[in-house]
Design a protein around this motif. Structure first.
Motif, PDB file in Angstrom:
ATOM      1  N   ILE A 122     -44.152 -58.259  39.217  1.00  0.00           N
ATOM      2  CA  ILE A 122     -44.726 -58.231  40.570  1.00  0.00           C
ATOM      3  C   ILE A 122     -43.869 -59.036  41.543  1.00  0.00           C
ATOM      4  CG2 ILE A 122     -46.691 -59.078  41.941  1.00  0.00           C
ATOM      5  CD1 ILE A 122     -48.524 -57.992  39.670  1.00  0.00           C
ATOM      6  N   ILE A 123     -43.396 -60.206  41.135  1.00  0.00           N
ATOM      7  CA  ILE A 123     -42.552 -61.018  42.023  1.00  0.00           C
ATOM      8  C   ILE A 123     -41.203 -60.315  42.255  1.00  0.00           C
ATOM      9  CG2 ILE A 123     -41.334 -63.236  42.294  1.00  0.00           C
ATOM     10  CD1 ILE A 123     -44.411 -63.407  42.645  1.00  0.00           C
ATOM     11  N   PHE A 124     -40.621 -59.816  41.176  1.00  0.00           N
ATOM     12  CA  PHE A 124     -39.344 -59.096  41.286  1.00  0.00           C
ATOM     13  C   PHE A 124     -39.472 -57.926  42.268  1.00  0.00           C
ATOM     14  CE2 PHE A 124     -36.720 -55.497  39.899  1.00  0.00           C
ATOM     15  CZ  PHE A 124     -35.454 -56.058  40.010  1.00  0.00           C
ATOM     16  N   LEU A 125     -40.544 -57.155  42.115  1.00  0.00           N
ATOM     17  CA  LEU A 125     -40.711 -55.962  42.943  1.00  0.00           C
ATOM     18  C   LEU A 125     -41.102 -56.307  44.381  1.00  0.00           C
ATOM     19  CD1 LEU A 125     -40.518 -52.897  42.640  1.00  0.00           C
ATOM     20  CD2 LEU A 125     -42.989 -52.863  42.274  1.00  0.00           C
ATOM     21  N   ALA A 126     -41.994 -57.279  44.544  1.00  0.00           N
ATOM     22  CA  ALA A 126     -42.430 -57.667  45.892  1.00  0.00           C
ATOM     23  C   ALA A 126     -41.231 -58.138  46.727  1.00  0.00           C
ATOM     24  CB  ALA A 126     -43.489 -58.765  45.810  1.00  0.00           C
ATOM     25  N   ASP A 127     -40.314 -58.854  46.087  1.00  0.00           N
ATOM     26  CA  ASP A 127     -39.104 -59.316  46.774  1.00  0.00           C
ATOM     27  C   ASP A 127     -38.263 -58.124  47.241  1.00  0.00           C
ATOM     28  OD1 ASP A 127     -37.210 -61.253  47.637  1.00  0.00           O
ATOM     29  OD2 ASP A 127     -36.101 -61.055  45.764  1.00  0.00           O
ATOM     30  N   TYR A 128     -38.283 -57.055  46.459  1.00  0.00           N
ATOM     31  CA  TYR A 128     -37.469 -55.880  46.771  1.00  0.00           C
ATOM     32  C   TYR A 128     -38.121 -54.966  47.814  1.00  0.00           C
ATOM     33  CZ  TYR A 128     -34.355 -51.915  45.915  1.00  0.00           C
ATOM     34  OH  TYR A 128     -33.440 -50.895  46.061  1.00  0.00           O
ATOM     35  N   ILE A 129     -39.443 -54.823  47.756  1.00  0.00           N
ATOM     36  CA  ILE A 129     -40.103 -53.827  48.632  1.00  0.00           C
ATOM     37  C   ILE A 129     -40.788 -54.419  49.853  1.00  0.00           C
ATOM     38  CG2 ILE A 129     -40.520 -52.215  46.708  1.00  0.00           C
ATOM     39  CD1 ILE A 129     -43.504 -53.007  46.824  1.00  0.00           C
ATOM     40  N   GLU A 130     -40.770 -55.747  50.030  1.00  0.00           N
ATOM     41  CA  GLU A 130     -41.505 -56.327  51.176  1.00  0.00           C
ATOM     42  C   GLU A 130     -41.142 -55.568  52.456  1.00  0.00           C
ATOM     43  OE1 GLU A 130     -40.218 -58.033  53.831  1.00  0.00           O
ATOM     44  OE2 GLU A 130     -38.401 -59.099  53.216  1.00  0.00           O
ATOM     45  N   PRO A 131     -42.094 -55.456  53.415  1.00  0.00           N
ATOM     46  CA  PRO A 131     -41.921 -54.536  54.542  1.00  0.00           C
ATOM     47  C   PRO A 131     -40.701 -54.795  55.430  1.00  0.00           C
ATOM     48  CG  PRO A 131     -43.999 -55.771  54.712  1.00  0.00           C
ATOM     49  CD  PRO A 131     -43.447 -56.039  53.371  1.00  0.00           C
ATOM     50  N   ARG A 133     -37.662 -55.205  54.282  1.00  0.00           N
ATOM     51  CA  ARG A 133     -36.466 -54.671  53.615  1.00  0.00           C
ATOM     52  C   ARG A 133     -36.219 -53.239  54.058  1.00  0.00           C
ATOM     53  NH1 ARG A 133     -34.003 -59.082  51.060  1.00  0.00           N
ATOM     54  NH2 ARG A 133     -35.116 -59.689  49.161  1.00  0.00           N
ATOM     55  N   ASP A 134     -34.952 -52.858  54.015  1.00  0.00           N
ATOM     56  CA  ASP A 134     -34.596 -51.480  54.324  1.00  0.00           C
ATOM     57  C   ASP A 134     -33.389 -51.058  53.492  1.00  0.00           C
ATOM     58  OD1 ASP A 134     -34.450 -49.000  55.480  1.00  0.00           O
ATOM     59  OD2 ASP A 134     -33.450 -49.688  57.312  1.00  0.00           O
ATOM     60  N   PHE A 135     -33.634 -50.734  52.240  1.00  0.00           N
ATOM     61  CA  PHE A 135     -32.571 -50.220  51.372  1.00  0.00           C
ATOM     62  C   PHE A 135     -32.731 -48.703  51.279  1.00  0.00           C
ATOM     63  CE2 PHE A 135     -33.756 -54.304  49.035  1.00  0.00           C
ATOM     64  CZ  PHE A 135     -32.703 -55.044  49.537  1.00  0.00           C
ATOM     65  N   PRO A 136     -31.629 -47.977  50.973  1.00  0.00           N
ATOM     66  CA  PRO A 136     -31.797 -46.545  50.706  1.00  0.00           C
ATOM     67  C   PRO A 136     -32.716 -46.340  49.503  1.00  0.00           C
ATOM     68  CG  PRO A 136     -29.448 -47.179  50.705  1.00  0.00           C
ATOM     69  CD  PRO A 136     -30.241 -48.437  50.808  1.00  0.00           C
ATOM     70  N   GLY A 137     -33.627 -45.386  49.600  1.00  0.00           N
ATOM     71  CA  GLY A 137     -34.508 -45.081  48.472  1.00  0.00           C
ATOM     72  C   GLY A 137     -35.731 -45.972  48.370  1.00  0.00           C
ATOM     73  N   LEU A 138     -35.903 -46.842  49.351  1.00  0.00           N
ATOM     74  CA  LEU A 138     -36.999 -47.820  49.260  1.00  0.00           C
ATOM     75  C   LEU A 138     -38.381 -47.178  49.368  1.00  0.00           C
ATOM     76  CD1 LEU A 138     -37.271 -50.758  48.724  1.00  0.00           C
ATOM     77  CD2 LEU A 138     -37.031 -51.238  51.136  1.00  0.00           C
ATOM     78  N   ASP A 139     -38.502 -46.098  50.144  1.00  0.00           N
ATOM     79  CA  ASP A 139     -39.812 -45.444  50.295  1.00  0.00           C
ATOM     80  C   ASP A 139     -40.367 -45.003  48.938  1.00  0.00           C
ATOM     81  OD1 ASP A 139     -39.613 -45.872  52.959  1.00  0.00           O
ATOM     82  OD2 ASP A 139     -39.033 -43.813  53.474  1.00  0.00           O
ATOM     83  N   THR A 140     -39.482 -44.419  48.118  1.00  0.00           N
ATOM     84  CA  THR A 140     -39.899 -43.971  46.776  1.00  0.00           C
ATOM     85  C   THR A 140     -40.367 -45.153  45.932  1.00  0.00           C
ATOM     86  OG1 THR A 140     -38.129 -42.351  46.977  1.00  0.00           O
ATOM     87  CG2 THR A 140     -39.156 -42.564  44.812  1.00  0.00           C
ATOM     88  N   VAL A 141     -39.616 -46.253  45.990  1.00  0.00           N
ATOM     89  CA  VAL A 141     -39.988 -47.430  45.192  1.00  0.00           C
ATOM     90  C   VAL A 141     -41.348 -47.962  45.651  1.00  0.00           C
ATOM     91  CG1 VAL A 141     -39.216 -49.664  44.302  1.00  0.00           C
ATOM     92  CG2 VAL A 141     -37.526 -47.970  45.004  1.00  0.00           C
ATOM     93  N   ARG A 142     -41.562 -47.978  46.977  1.00  0.00           N
ATOM     94  CA  ARG A 142     -42.853 -48.475  47.504  1.00  0.00           C
ATOM     95  C   ARG A 142     -44.016 -47.616  47.013  1.00  0.00           C
ATOM     96  NH1 ARG A 142     -40.057 -49.716  53.011  1.00  0.00           N
ATOM     97  NH2 ARG A 142     -39.724 -51.967  52.805  1.00  0.00           N
ATOM     98  N   ILE A 143     -43.810 -46.300  46.983  1.00  0.00           N
ATOM     99  CA  ILE A 143     -44.868 -45.411  46.492  1.00  0.00           C
ATOM    100  C   ILE A 143     -45.106 -45.655  44.996  1.00  0.00           C
ATOM    101  CG2 ILE A 143     -45.454 -42.981  46.045  1.00  0.00           C
ATOM    102  CD1 ILE A 143     -43.846 -42.376  48.720  1.00  0.00           C
TER     103      ILE A 143
END
Ligand code: DGI
Ligand code: FE
Ligand code: FE
Ligand code: FE
Length: 187
Positions: A122-131, A133-143
């Motif tokens: 959860i910490i690893f992912l929250a750091d990556y998907i927090e609102p 951030r803007d990486f390519p492919g992030l929408d898919t990861v958030r879903i």
């Protein structure tokens, strides 16, 4: 230690933009903790403290790695990877957090590792998907974060490793171990 006390402590160690990132990571992590029925207060504290050492002097971090029981191989990799492990150490000795689950989640938040527990994921992912951030492919990861936590973490690692390969950067073995472990789990 409650949310307000922890935020006061980290605020002194971070730039404003990093403090704001920390709040977004915390809100994201708490949301995931609620969704997956995980201990909210612990995950909140881990999120607030996850980048505690982000702005420590590189030489100070190197000394902590040399003189503690942190893995020495970190010194052969980019110093950007040091703030998680050193952060876990300092959160213990400077902030007084003894909870090993919190310290472990801070330790591995940048690279991941094999066999992550729920809190680490959860910490690893929250750091990556927090609102923010803007990486390519992030929408898919958030879903995927609320469909399949392992697959979401896998995608985050895959994207990061892809990016590092393209940049011809070293990949810390724990990131590869995390990738392999999650790929076995989702297949
Ligand atoms: O501290 P944050 O910026 O919030 O985020 P983070 O702790 O996840 O650090 C992200 C950076 O770490 C990002 O630039 C990618 C990099 N990173 C992650 N795994 C590796 C890596 N860099 C290298 N060189 N090797 C890795 O295995
Ligand atoms: Fe970080
Ligand atoms: Fe990260
Ligand atoms: Fe962060």
């Amino acid at each position: 230690m409650n949310r307000t006390e922890a935020l006061e402590i980290v605020r002194k160690h971070l730039k404003l933009s990093r403090y704001e990132h920390t709040i977004r990571v915390t809100d994201t992590a708490v949301d995931l903790a609620e969704y997956y029925g995980q201990p909210i207060d612990k995950i909140e504290l881990a999120a607030i403290l996850h980048d505690y050492a982000k702005y420590r002097d590189k030489n100070e971090m190197r000394r902590w790695i040399e003189t503690s029981n942190l893995p020495k191989d970190l010194l052969q990799y980019h110093s950007e990877l040091w703030h998680g492990p050193v952060g876990a150490l300092l959160v213990k000795f400077e902030v007084g957090i003894e909870d090993q689950l919190i310290l472990d989640a801070i330790h591995c938040h940048t690279t991941g590792k094999a066999h992550m527990n729920m809190m680490e994921k959860i910490i690893f992912l929250a750091d990556y998907i927090e609102p923010g951030r803007d990486f390519p492919g992030l929408d898919t990861v958030r879903i995927q974060a609320k469909k399949d936590l392992d697959y979401a973490c896998f995608l985050a690692l895959k994207n990061t490793i892809d990016h590092l390969v393209i940049q011809e950067q070293l990949i810390y073995p724990d990131a590869l171990h995390a990738y392999n472990d999650l790929l076995r789990k989702i297949k």
